[in-house]
Design a protein around this motif. Structure first.
Motif, PDB file in Angstrom:
ATOM      1  N   MET A   1       0.901  -1.274   0.097  1.00  0.00           N
ATOM      2  CA  MET A   1      -0.024   0.065   0.089  1.00  0.00           C
ATOM      3  C   MET A   1       0.766   1.222  -0.026  1.00  0.00           C
ATOM      4  O   MET A   1       1.883   1.295   0.680  1.00  0.00           O
ATOM      5  CB  MET A   1      -1.040  -0.082   1.333  1.00  0.00           C
ATOM      6  N   GLN A   2       0.510   2.157  -0.904  1.00  0.00           N
ATOM      7  CA  GLN A   2       1.459   3.300  -1.056  1.00  0.00           C
ATOM      8  C   GLN A   2       0.877   4.282   0.292  1.00  0.00           C
ATOM      9  O   GLN A   2       0.050   4.360   0.800  1.00  0.00           O
ATOM     10  CB  GLN A   2       1.273   3.972  -2.372  1.00  0.00           C
ATOM     11  N   THR A   3       2.025   5.185   0.471  1.00  0.00           N
ATOM     12  CA  THR A   3       1.918   6.210   1.641  1.00  0.00           C
ATOM     13  C   THR A   3       0.751   7.134   1.527  1.00  0.00           C
ATOM     14  O   THR A   3       0.069   7.455   2.259  1.00  0.00           O
ATOM     15  CB  THR A   3       3.153   7.020   1.544  1.00  0.00           C
ATOM     16  N   SER A   4       0.508   7.625   0.046  1.00  0.00           N
ATOM     17  CA  SER A   4      -0.671   8.605  -0.059  1.00  0.00           C
ATOM     18  C   SER A   4      -1.901   7.840   0.317  1.00  0.00           C
ATOM     19  O   SER A   4      -3.023   8.469   0.580  1.00  0.00           O
ATOM     20  CB  SER A   4      -0.566   9.038  -1.468  1.00  0.00           C
ATOM     21  N   GLN A   5      -2.030   6.505  -0.085  1.00  0.00           N
ATOM     22  CA  GLN A   5      -3.506   5.841  -0.005  1.00  0.00           C
ATOM     23  C   GLN A   5      -3.574   5.724   1.740  1.00  0.00           C
ATOM     24  O   GLN A   5      -4.556   5.919   1.889  1.00  0.00           O
ATOM     25  CB  GLN A   5      -3.120   4.528  -0.455  1.00  0.00           C
ATOM     26  N   LYS A   6      -2.585   5.634   2.260  1.00  0.00           N
ATOM     27  CA  LYS A   6      -2.627   5.260   3.736  1.00  0.00           C
ATOM     28  C   LYS A   6      -3.142   6.450   4.351  1.00  0.00           C
ATOM     29  O   LYS A   6      -3.948   6.648   5.086  1.00  0.00           O
ATOM     30  CB  LYS A   6      -1.445   4.852   4.350  1.00  0.00           C
ATOM     31  N   THR A   7      -2.505   7.669   3.998  1.00  0.00           N
ATOM     32  CA  THR A   7      -2.850   8.968   4.334  1.00  0.00           C
ATOM     33  C   THR A   7      -4.262   9.430   4.235  1.00  0.00           C
ATOM     34  O   THR A   7      -5.149   9.903   4.907  1.00  0.00           O
ATOM     35  CB  THR A   7      -1.995  10.199   3.784  1.00  0.00           C
ATOM     36  N   THR A   8      -4.764   8.750   3.007  1.00  0.00           N
ATOM     37  CA  THR A   8      -6.323   9.089   2.500  1.00  0.00           C
ATOM     38  C   THR A   8      -7.024   8.270   3.430  1.00  0.00           C
ATOM     39  O   THR A   8      -8.046   8.712   3.757  1.00  0.00           O
ATOM     40  CB  THR A   8      -6.276   8.919   1.240  1.00  0.00           C
ATOM     41  N   GLU A   9      -6.653   7.160   3.564  1.00  0.00           N
ATOM     42  CA  GLU A   9      -7.665   6.102   4.606  1.00  0.00           C
ATOM     43  C   GLU A   9      -7.660   6.696   5.891  1.00  0.00           C
ATOM     44  O   GLU A   9      -8.570   6.585   6.484  1.00  0.00           O
ATOM     45  CB  GLU A   9      -7.203   4.778   4.309  1.00  0.00           C
ATOM     46  N   THR A  11      -7.221   9.895   6.690  1.00  0.00           N
ATOM     47  CA  THR A  11      -8.138  11.099   6.753  1.00  0.00           C
ATOM     48  C   THR A  11      -9.429  10.709   6.496  1.00  0.00           C
ATOM     49  O   THR A  11     -10.473  11.105   7.580  1.00  0.00           O
ATOM     50  CB  THR A  11      -7.736  12.016   5.664  1.00  0.00           C
ATOM     51  N   GLN A  12      -9.907   9.673   6.084  1.00  0.00           N
ATOM     52  CA  GLN A  12     -11.400   9.480   5.937  1.00  0.00           C
ATOM     53  C   GLN A  12     -11.847   8.856   7.014  1.00  0.00           C
ATOM     54  O   GLN A  12     -12.929   8.883   7.651  1.00  0.00           O
ATOM     55  CB  GLN A  12     -11.626   8.283   4.756  1.00  0.00           C
ATOM     56  N   SER A  13     -11.130   7.832   7.969  1.00  0.00           N
ATOM     57  CA  SER A  13     -11.455   7.404   9.055  1.00  0.00           C
ATOM     58  C   SER A  13     -11.332   8.452  10.062  1.00  0.00           C
ATOM     59  O   SER A  13     -12.473   8.213  11.091  1.00  0.00           O
ATOM     60  CB  SER A  13     -10.293   6.334   9.518  1.00  0.00           C
ATOM     61  N   GLN A  14     -10.771   9.269  10.074  1.00  0.00           N
ATOM     62  CA  GLN A  14     -10.692  10.588  11.210  1.00  0.00           C
ATOM     63  C   GLN A  14     -12.032  11.085  10.826  1.00  0.00           C
ATOM     64  O   GLN A  14     -12.503  11.746  11.896  1.00  0.00           O
ATOM     65  CB  GLN A  14      -9.286  11.271  11.129  1.00  0.00           C
ATOM     66  N   SER A  15     -12.137  11.554   9.737  1.00  0.00           N
ATOM     67  CA  SER A  15     -13.495  12.482   9.535  1.00  0.00           C
ATOM     68  C   SER A  15     -14.754  11.601   9.876  1.00  0.00           C
ATOM     69  O   SER A  15     -15.668  12.196  10.253  1.00  0.00           O
ATOM     70  CB  SER A  15     -13.526  12.804   7.972  1.00  0.00           C
ATOM     71  N   TRP A  16     -14.793  10.378   9.722  1.00  0.00           N
ATOM     72  CA  TRP A  16     -15.817   9.487  10.180  1.00  0.00           C
ATOM     73  C   TRP A  16     -15.938   9.411  11.616  1.00  0.00           C
ATOM     74  O   TRP A  16     -17.176   9.523  11.857  1.00  0.00           O
ATOM     75  CB  TRP A  16     -15.746   7.866   9.523  1.00  0.00           C
ATOM     76  N   LEU A  17     -14.722   9.361  12.350  1.00  0.00           N
ATOM     77  CA  LEU A  17     -14.865   9.074  13.784  1.00  0.00           C
ATOM     78  C   LEU A  17     -15.544  10.685  14.182  1.00  0.00           C
ATOM     79  O   LEU A  17     -16.492  10.676  15.232  1.00  0.00           O
ATOM     80  CB  LEU A  17     -13.541   8.924  14.222  1.00  0.00           C
ATOM     81  N   GLU A  18     -15.166  11.903  13.699  1.00  0.00           N
ATOM     82  CA  GLU A  18     -15.462  13.061  14.002  1.00  0.00           C
ATOM     83  C   GLU A  18     -17.000  13.240  13.907  1.00  0.00           C
ATOM     84  O   GLU A  18     -17.656  13.996  14.662  1.00  0.00           O
ATOM     85  CB  GLU A  18     -14.683  14.200  13.488  1.00  0.00           C
ATOM     86  N   SER A  19     -17.418  12.867  12.698  1.00  0.00           N
ATOM     87  CA  SER A  19     -18.692  12.973  12.269  1.00  0.00           C
ATOM     88  C   SER A  19     -19.719  12.089  13.224  1.00  0.00           C
ATOM     89  O   SER A  19     -20.954  12.430  13.431  1.00  0.00           O
ATOM     90  CB  SER A  19     -19.096  12.768  11.132  1.00  0.00           C
TER      91      SER A  19
END
Length: 65
Positions: A1-9, A11-19
């Motif tokens: 898995m590439q670094t940018s893909q890990k970062t995107t995942e 960020t998505q999980s953080q935004s889901w947790l916050e919402s």
């Protein structure tokens, strides 16, 4: 898995947790200290730092004998 893909995942999980903060329940994490179990949230700042630095492991199949 590439670094940018890990970062995107991440960020998505953080935004889901916050919402969904209102739906979440508090989870107490216990750890064994000197033969008995204590919740990590009751640790002082130094002990919490030590706990974060610990390396966790998973026992694999066939590791016995």
């Amino acid at each position: 898995m590439q670094t940018s893909q890990k970062t995107t995942e991440r960020t998505q999980s953080q935004s889901w947790l916050e919402s969904n903060t209102a739906k979440r329940t508090k989870c107490l994490v216990y750890t064994r200290v000197m033969g008995y179990h204590r919740p990590v949230e009751s640790f002082n700042i130094g002990k919490k730092g030590e706990h974060k630095q610990r390396e966790h492991f998973k026992e694999g199949k066939g590791s016995c004998c």
